[in-house]
Design an enzyme around this catalytic site. Structure first.
Site, mmCIF file in Angstrom:
data_model
loop_
_atom_site.group_PDB
_atom_site.id
_atom_site.type_symbol
_atom_site.label_atom_id
_atom_site.label_comp_id
_atom_site.label_asym_id
_atom_site.label_seq_id
_atom_site.Cartn_x
_atom_site.Cartn_y
_atom_site.Cartn_z
ATOM 1 N N ASP A 20 -4.079 6.241 -5.305
ATOM 2 C CA ASP A 20 -5.110 6.678 -4.353
ATOM 3 C C ASP A 20 -4.607 7.853 -3.542
ATOM 4 O OD1 ASP A 20 -7.097 6.921 -2.479
ATOM 5 O OD2 ASP A 20 -6.821 4.940 -1.590
ATOM 6 N N GLU A 57 -9.842 12.639 3.514
ATOM 7 C CA GLU A 57 -10.789 11.567 3.162
ATOM 8 C C GLU A 57 -10.367 10.271 3.825
ATOM 9 O OE1 GLU A 57 -12.249 8.095 0.694
ATOM 10 O OE2 GLU A 57 -10.224 8.659 1.270
ATOM 11 N N GLU A 58 -9.046 10.050 3.834
ATOM 12 C CA GLU A 58 -8.534 8.761 4.315
ATOM 13 C C GLU A 58 -8.877 8.497 5.776
ATOM 14 O OE1 GLU A 58 -7.695 6.576 2.446
ATOM 15 O OE2 GLU A 58 -6.619 7.329 0.696
ATOM 16 N N ASP A 112 -12.335 9.018 -6.923
ATOM 17 C CA ASP A 112 -11.327 8.863 -5.872
ATOM 18 C C ASP A 112 -10.075 8.372 -6.594
ATOM 19 O OD1 ASP A 112 -9.743 7.679 -3.808
ATOM 20 O OD2 ASP A 112 -11.470 7.596 -2.489
#
Ligand SMILES: *[C@@H]1O[C@H](CO)[C@@H](O)[C@H](O)[C@H]1NC(C)=O
Ligand SMILES: *[C@@H]1O[C@H](CO)[C@@H](O)[C@H](O)[C@H]1NC(C)=O
Ligand SMILES: *[C@@H]1O[C@H](CO)[C@@H](O)[C@H](O)[C@H]1NC(C)=O
Ligand SMILES: *[C@@H]1O[C@H](CO)[C@@H](O)[C@H](O)[C@H]1NC(C)=O
Ligand SMILES: *[C@@H]1O[C@H](CO)[C@@H](O)[C@H](O)[C@H]1NC(C)=O
Length: 706
Positions: free
Chosen positions: A358, A395-396, A424
């Site tokens: 991720d 994004e996190e 993702d």
């Protein structure tokens, strides 16, 4: 032996082939076949990209992540894809100090002080950069101290607090600190639910039962080591919290801290994530009633009791908020015939730690799609429409990079984007999974029938996808889990999200590195190859087919199902569902009509060039593209106005959960607790609003003025 299913699937295959022959020029589909052929695919180069991208931890705003952006930019440029960086200046938070202690009265022992460190294992090749991993924390957590008896709240869901109430435990009495375990819902909602229940702080642990396996863990097995911690954001909005609805450009307007708190998406009590080893110690300090079976731990776990106390924790967290530069990297292959129509592929780059799963498994695939397309270009392929590669940042923290970009380019995107295709996590293990807005279902199924299953080359991805379910299960994109949110939920763009493998135990921990991927996620990098193939193939079909491969009949079917579910919810409440059902019927008719128009147009041009029908094709495509926009409403959802899409949005108490008719759903929930005529009237109002956007979509598909 022929049974009914195999006959019908045979018919489906024949129908699909006929559709193929007729809907794209032969030379285009031969490029598409080449794209997914072994001659263009390379597991070696994907593996190299992943290795290079994950050498160091690269959290958003860090020097290492700027370095990773350069890598993506120069790689795209080396494929002759014109690329640039779109920077934003966003409010991100980082930990300054943390401490967690546990006293266990009446014992006079000095408090236990947890070290809150993820441990390096012997022989870890990343040991010398482990100090670059940020101390474990929750992004946007409230700074402060919470001292109080611990109360165990299971997964921290609304229903878990209901259970505690039924057990006679008053969690809001006397200032308790909640101990929740990760798993069923988004962590930001764990904190929000805890606040709503009246506790003063939250500690969230990784339960061995859910992430820890048996008695072996990474690097020997895929499981989370005892000291592993799931870091993550606890922000409940999308995009920079200081610029809601507009872009975080260098000198833009920003909300003050007070205004951000009032907006309600940042937590108002401190929280910390902890490991399963530390969670185990705290659990043992809790006495009182025994939790239900579904509140218990796994093998070898102590009995989980709910407390509160006697264990008393002191949770102290101090964070800092910094305006940090983030960088989206954008690469563009211009369309030859319709340069002003965009097919966008997106993936984020920033990671909590090394990010091998991720998100950089996805970044490696994004670069591989780009390389394969550049090879097609060398062989003469030119896409009909423009293809855009987006590598998002931050994004996190809360889908920040993609949201700021969509907000800044809203008008252009809303009038030009055909579809957004998100990856993702590309690979966390075996097994294809997909989510999409429903008009893309058929396209995903077609593509899955063309790409071989990386774990069994005697069948396609489609065959293994339907192995256990007969029909492929396609999720919906109401959740806030990744960068499709701004595209779908804010501006109404058709979108899909694909992955191999679903959840994985070392999620958001220091152990999500290249070694884990190589040993457990995808030892041969063939799953990455498959993601590249299917992702790119879907993009190619959307970019090249004369008529957009959208089928709105699936949308009507989905809406019918959601309406059925709603029937039970509002039974005997004096609520009228007829407007909704009527609008869905209309949508079905409009979908049939536009599908017929497509067939007629394809038939009329036969096997020759479609140039004389260009304007008709363009007009039909615009209707197909804009019908999704029609599901959005200027005012958005009540109390959550950034969410404009009235069909799909995150579930109110679990941002990961996708809800159909979220506005109706929120109103029903409220009405059920208040049970007043006014509150049921609001339900009716939301039903009308949804009916009206569905009617808008039908009018758009029909292309007729009233
Ligand atoms: C729980 O405790 C709070 C704070 O002491 C109190 O206001 C509330 O009435 C209690 N609730 C119940 C159901 O006893
Ligand atoms: C809680 O911990 C913090 C940080 O170590 C410390 O400053 C504070 O005095 C502690 N509070 C209590 C009540 O023990
Ligand atoms: C691989 O696919 C073939 C053909 O569908 C099937 O018969 C076989 O059982 C599959 N093998 C495994 C290990 O799933
Ligand atoms: C179907 O799934 C089962 C269990 O998930 C697996 O054991 C089997 O090999 C699969 N079969 C095929 C044909 O993929
Ligand atoms: C690529 O795939 C081949 C065949 O499956 C395998 O032998 C090779 O080790 C793989 N390379 C990498 C880097 O995984």
């Amino acid at each position: 032996m022929f049974n009914l299913t195999s006959i019908s699937s045979l018919i489906a295959i024949i129908a699909t082939s006929i559709y193929f022959l007729s809907s794209s020029l032969p030379h285009k589909s031969s490029y598409h076949s080449l794209f997914i052929s072994t001659s263009l695919s390379s597991n070696e180069s994907i593996s190299n990209h992943l290795y290079s991208l994950t050498l160091r931890p690269h959290i958003a705003g860090s020097e290492a992540n700027a370095e990773a952006a350069k890598y993506v930019l120069s790689t795209l440029t080396s494929y002759n894809i014109p690329s640039h960086t779109a920077p934003y200046y966003t409010a991100l938070t980082y930990p300054v100090s943390r401490s967690l202690t546990l006293k266990t009265p009446p014992t006079p022992d000095p408090p236990i002080e947890f070290n809150l460190q993820q441990e390096v294992y012997e022989g870890d090749p990343y040991a010398d950069v482990a100090n670059l991993v940020q101390p474990t924390f929750h992004a946007y957590a409230k700074s402060g101290t919470a001292v109080g008896p611990v109360v165990y709240v299971n997964y921290g869901r609304v229903e878990d607090y209901e259970t505690l109430k039924e057990m006679g435990v008053n969690v809001s009495e006397g200032g308790n600190v909640a101990l929740a375990r990760y798993g069923k819902i988004y962590r930001g909602d764990i904190v929000e639910n805890a606040y709503a229940a009246g506790v003063i702080g939250v500690v969230i642990f990784t339960d061995r039962k859910d992430y820890g396996g048996t008695d072996k863990w990474f690097p020997d097995e895929k499981w989370m080591p005892p000291s592993g911690v799931q870091v993550g954001t606890v922000y409940n909005g999308a995009g920079d919290p200081t610029t809601p609805g507009w872009a975080s450009t260098e000198e833009c307007e920003r909300l003050s801290d007070d205004e951000v708190e009032k907006a309600g998406d940042v937590p108002l009590i401190p929280s910390l994530p902890i490991s399963w080893a530390d969670g185990d110690v705290i659990i043992r300090s809790i006495d009182g009633q025994v939790g239900n079976d579904d509140w218990q731990g796994g093998k070898d776990a102590p009995v989980y009791r709910v407390g509160p106390g006697p264990g008393i924790v002191n949770l102290t967290y101090q964070g800092k908020q910094v305006i940090s530069t983030i960088e989206n990297v954008i690469g563009i292959i211009e369309g030859a015939e319709e340069p002003d129509r965009y097919v966008i592929l997106g993936n984020h780059r920033d990671a909590w730690t090394f990010g091998a799963v991720d998100p950089n498994s996805g970044t490696a695939c994004l670069l591989e799609v780009a390389e394969r397309m550049s090879k097609l270009q060398k062989k003469g392929w030119k896409p009909r429409r423009t293809i855009i590669f987006c590598n998002w940042d931050a994004e996190e923290y809360g889908l920040v990079g993609s949201t700021e970009w969509v907000e800044e380019n809203r008008q252009m995107l809303a009038s030009r984007v055909v579809a957004y295709l998100n990856v993702d996590i590309a690979v966390a293990g075996a097994g294809f999974e997909a989510s999409a807005t429903p008009q893309l279902d058929e396209l995903l199924i077609q593509a899955a029938k063309q790409v071989l299953d990386p774990d069994n080359s005697s069948q396609t991805i489609y065959d293994s996808w339907i192995n256990s379910t007969k029909n492929p299960i396609i999720g919906r994109l109401g959740g806030g889990g990744s960068d499709y949110a701004a595209f779908v939920q804010h501006i109404g763009v058709p979108a899909a999200d694909i992955t191999f493998g679903g959840g994985y135990p070392v999620y958001h921990s220091m152990y999500d590195d290249f070694i884990w991927m190589k040993k457990f996620g995808d030892p041969m990098f063939q799953r990455h190859v498959a993601v590249t193939s299917i992702w790119g193939l879907v993009a190619l079909k959307l970019a090249d087919e004369d008529i957009l491969p959208f089928n709105y009949l699936s949308y009507a079917v989905e809406l019918q199902k959601s309406a059925e579910d709603l029937k039970g919810e509002v039974l005997n409440r004096g609520v009228n569902l007829v407007p909704l059902l009527k609008s869905i019927n209309e949508l079905e008719k409009a979908a049939v009509k536009i599908n017929d128009e497509r067939k007629a147009l394809e038939g009329s041009r036969g096997w020759t060039s479609m140039s004389k029908n260009d304007k008709k094709v363009r007009e039909l495509n615009d209707r197909l593209m804009m019908a999704e926009r029609a599901f959005t409403d200027r005012e958005g959802l009540p109390g959550r106005s950034w969410y404009k899409h009235l069909i799909y949005a995150p579930s109110k108490h679990n941002d990961y959960g996708s809800k159909s008719f979220p506005g109706i759903d929120d109103a029903v929930e409220k009405a059920k607790s208040l049970n007043t005529a006014d509150s049921w009237h609001s339900v009716q109002h939301e039903i009308w609003r949804v009916s009206r956007v569905i009617t808008q979509a039908s009018l758009c598909l029909k292309g007729e003025l009233t």
